[in-house]
Scaffold this motif. Structure first.
Motif, mmCIF file in Angstrom:
data_model
loop_
_atom_site.group_PDB
_atom_site.id
_atom_site.type_symbol
_atom_site.label_atom_id
_atom_site.label_comp_id
_atom_site.label_asym_id
_atom_site.label_seq_id
_atom_site.Cartn_x
_atom_site.Cartn_y
_atom_site.Cartn_z
ATOM 1 N N HIS A 9 28.857 56.199 69.600
ATOM 2 C CA HIS A 9 28.811 54.752 69.369
ATOM 3 C C HIS A 9 30.066 54.142 69.986
ATOM 4 N N SER A 10 29.942 52.975 70.543
ATOM 5 C CA SER A 10 31.080 52.247 71.091
ATOM 6 C C SER A 10 30.920 50.766 70.784
ATOM 7 N N GLY A 11 31.933 50.174 70.133
ATOM 8 C CA GLY A 11 31.852 48.751 69.823
ATOM 9 C C GLY A 11 32.199 47.871 71.014
ATOM 10 N N TYR A 12 33.208 48.279 71.793
ATOM 11 C CA TYR A 12 33.750 47.400 72.836
ATOM 12 C C TYR A 12 33.878 48.082 74.192
ATOM 13 N N GLY A 13 33.229 49.224 74.367
ATOM 14 C CA GLY A 13 33.115 49.850 75.690
ATOM 15 C C GLY A 13 34.048 51.003 75.988
ATOM 16 N N HIS A 14 35.126 51.160 75.188
ATOM 17 C CA HIS A 14 36.090 52.231 75.497
ATOM 18 C C HIS A 14 35.474 53.616 75.250
ATOM 19 N N THR A 15 34.851 53.771 74.111
ATOM 20 C CA THR A 15 34.237 55.078 73.806
ATOM 21 C C THR A 15 33.075 55.342 74.761
ATOM 22 N N GLN A 16 32.405 54.282 75.174
ATOM 23 C CA GLN A 16 31.319 54.457 76.145
ATOM 24 C C GLN A 16 31.857 55.030 77.450
ATOM 25 N N SER A 57 32.924 58.671 68.874
ATOM 26 C CA SER A 57 33.054 57.414 68.122
ATOM 27 C C SER A 57 34.447 56.859 68.348
ATOM 28 N N PRO A 58 34.596 55.542 68.350
ATOM 29 C CA PRO A 58 35.954 54.992 68.271
ATOM 30 C C PRO A 58 36.530 55.344 66.901
ATOM 31 N N THR A 59 37.841 55.359 66.788
ATOM 32 C CA THR A 59 38.474 55.465 65.461
ATOM 33 C C THR A 59 38.614 54.060 64.905
ATOM 34 N N TYR A 60 37.874 53.796 63.834
ATOM 35 C CA TYR A 60 37.962 52.513 63.134
ATOM 36 C C TYR A 60 38.461 52.794 61.712
ATOM 37 N N MET A 61 39.556 52.187 61.358
ATOM 38 C CA MET A 61 40.132 52.355 60.022
ATOM 39 C C MET A 61 40.251 53.838 59.650
ATOM 40 N N GLY A 62 40.744 54.618 60.629
ATOM 41 C CA GLY A 62 41.029 56.024 60.375
ATOM 42 C C GLY A 62 39.816 56.922 60.240
ATOM 43 N N SER A 63 38.680 56.508 60.773
ATOM 44 C CA SER A 63 37.488 57.369 60.696
ATOM 45 C C SER A 63 36.489 56.942 61.766
ATOM 46 N N VAL A 94 38.476 57.545 70.597
ATOM 47 C CA VAL A 94 39.375 56.616 71.279
ATOM 48 C C VAL A 94 39.995 55.718 70.220
ATOM 49 N N SER A 95 41.289 55.423 70.360
ATOM 50 C CA SER A 95 41.849 54.380 69.498
ATOM 51 C C SER A 95 42.960 53.632 70.232
ATOM 52 N N ALA A 96 43.452 52.599 69.584
ATOM 53 C CA ALA A 96 44.432 51.728 70.234
ATOM 54 C C ALA A 96 45.849 52.283 70.147
ATOM 55 N N ASN A 97 46.143 52.973 69.056
ATOM 56 C CA ASN A 97 47.502 53.477 68.861
ATOM 57 C C ASN A 97 47.642 54.889 69.406
ATOM 58 N N VAL A 98 48.894 55.288 69.690
ATOM 59 C CA VAL A 98 49.106 56.619 70.263
ATOM 60 C C VAL A 98 48.610 57.683 69.292
ATOM 61 N N ASN A 99 48.982 57.538 68.017
ATOM 62 C CA ASN A 99 48.398 58.427 67.011
ATOM 63 C C ASN A 99 47.133 57.745 66.464
ATOM 64 N N GLY A 100 47.324 56.699 65.686
ATOM 65 C CA GLY A 100 46.177 55.886 65.264
ATOM 66 C C GLY A 100 45.230 56.581 64.301
ATOM 67 N N ASP A 101 45.631 57.767 63.803
ATOM 68 C CA ASP A 101 44.799 58.551 62.876
ATOM 69 C C ASP A 101 43.515 59.077 63.521
HETATM 70 C C1 LIG Z 1 37.365 47.663 62.883
HETATM 71 C C2 LIG Z 1 38.388 48.334 63.758
HETATM 72 C C3 LIG Z 1 39.207 49.304 63.209
HETATM 73 C C4 LIG Z 1 40.156 49.960 64.024
HETATM 74 N N1 LIG Z 1 40.919 50.943 63.467
HETATM 75 C C5 LIG Z 1 41.814 51.606 64.244
HETATM 76 C C6 LIG Z 1 42.572 52.684 63.714
HETATM 77 O O1 LIG Z 1 42.423 53.110 62.562
HETATM 78 N N2 LIG Z 1 43.498 53.255 64.519
HETATM 79 C C7 LIG Z 1 43.708 52.823 65.814
HETATM 80 O O2 LIG Z 1 44.581 53.355 66.482
HETATM 81 N N3 LIG Z 1 42.943 51.852 66.357
HETATM 82 C C8 LIG Z 1 42.002 51.243 65.611
HETATM 83 N N4 LIG Z 1 41.201 50.273 66.161
HETATM 84 C C9 LIG Z 1 41.228 50.045 67.614
HETATM 85 C C10 LIG Z 1 40.077 50.786 68.306
HETATM 86 O O3 LIG Z 1 40.062 52.165 67.953
HETATM 87 C C11 LIG Z 1 40.202 50.685 69.831
HETATM 88 O O4 LIG Z 1 40.193 49.325 70.196
HETATM 89 C C12 LIG Z 1 39.118 51.438 70.556
HETATM 90 O O5 LIG Z 1 39.433 51.449 71.938
HETATM 91 C C13 LIG Z 1 37.765 50.794 70.359
HETATM 92 O O6 LIG Z 1 36.782 51.588 71.016
HETATM 93 P P1 LIG Z 1 35.376 50.952 71.421
HETATM 94 O O7 LIG Z 1 35.641 49.980 72.537
HETATM 95 O O8 LIG Z 1 34.554 52.113 71.896
HETATM 96 O O9 LIG Z 1 34.802 50.297 70.214
HETATM 97 C C14 LIG Z 1 40.271 49.616 65.392
HETATM 98 C C15 LIG Z 1 39.444 48.616 65.919
HETATM 99 C C16 LIG Z 1 38.507 47.989 65.131
HETATM 100 C C17 LIG Z 1 37.593 46.950 65.733
#
Ligand SMILES: Cc1cc2nc3c(=O)[nH]c(=O)nc-3n(C[C@H](O)[C@H](O)[C@H](O)COP(=O)(O)O)c2cc1C
Length: 184
Positions: A9-16, A57-63, A94-101
């Motif tokens: 699953h990808s919300g915004y294209g990065h995981t895709q 999956s993207p990492t969202y809220m640590g999962s 994929v996540s935004a932070n270097v660790n990011g959980d």
């Molecule tokens: C609801 C939500 C929760 C997120 N939680 C985290 C997080 O726990 N750790 C982190 O580093 N980034 C977090 N991010 C950032 C995303 O992991 C990051 O933007 C990622 O590239 C999104 O991938 P996507 O484009 O495939 O959805 C979060 C973003 C969203 C929208």
């Protein structure tokens, strides 16, 4: 040839984009979980026929995202009959932070794979942690459980790190090679 599926699953294209790299390395079929957490027609049949399944999956809220979790819950149907037992499994995030959980997400994938009786395979790629190392090196983020990518919160999917993407491609190739060995 062994059959590998990348389901993500990808919300915004990065995981895709990461999924596309992994699938390119594995010569895998890509299946996208949509914004409602649903999979396209025929997905369950493809997964049943696969030798290897790679979760993304993207990492969202640590999962994982809720959409991925909806798919995981729906996989309780093949779980009942343990019909995915002894397939090769792997996962990436994929996540935004270097660790990011991100490792919490990988651990969730591992647990899901273990519930299905699968065989987990990690990156098998060594770290790059010397003074000469560059952010664009493969596995610079140093994950053994599965490839991870980091992309700044304001960066588009087209700006993803080349080393992260290559790590995903190499991981895909590893999963496909392992699937070939195990499918006999
Ligand atoms: C609801 C939500 C929760 C997120 N939680 C985290 C997080 O726990 N750790 C982190 O580093 N980034 C977090 N991010 C950032 C995303 O992991 C990051 O933007 C990622 O590239 C999104 O991938 P996507 O484009 O495939 O959805 C979060 C973003 C969203 C929208």
């Amino acid at each position: 040839m062994a059959k590998t599926i990348v389901i993500y699953h990808s919300g915004y294209g990065h995981t895709q984009r990461f999924a596309q790299s992994v699938a390119a390395g594995a010569a895998a079929e890509l299946i996208a979980i949509d914004a409602e957490g649903n999979v396209p027609e025929g997905a369950w049949e493809s997964l049943a026929a696969a030798d290897a399944i790679i979760f993304g999956s993207p990492t969202y809220m640590g999962s994982v995202s809720w959409q991925f979790k909806k798919f995981a819950d729906a996989s309780s149907k093949p779980w009942y009959s343990q019909s995915w037992k002894d397939k090769i499994f792997g996962g990436f995030t994929v996540s935004a932070n270097v660790n990011g959980d991100k490792f919490s997400t990988l651990h969730y994938f591992m647990t899901l794979a273990m519930q299905h009786g699968g065989i987990w395979a990690g990156t098998g790629i060594n770290y790059n942690n010397t003074k000469a190392s560059q952010r664009s090196d493969i596995n610079y983020l140093a994950s053994s459980g599965g490839p991870i990518a980091q992309t700044p919160g304001d960066a588009g999917a087209d700006e993803m790190n080349a080393g992260d993407l290559e790590t995903g491609r190499l991981f895909g190739a590893r999963i496909a090679a392992l699937a070939g060995k195990f499918s006999g």
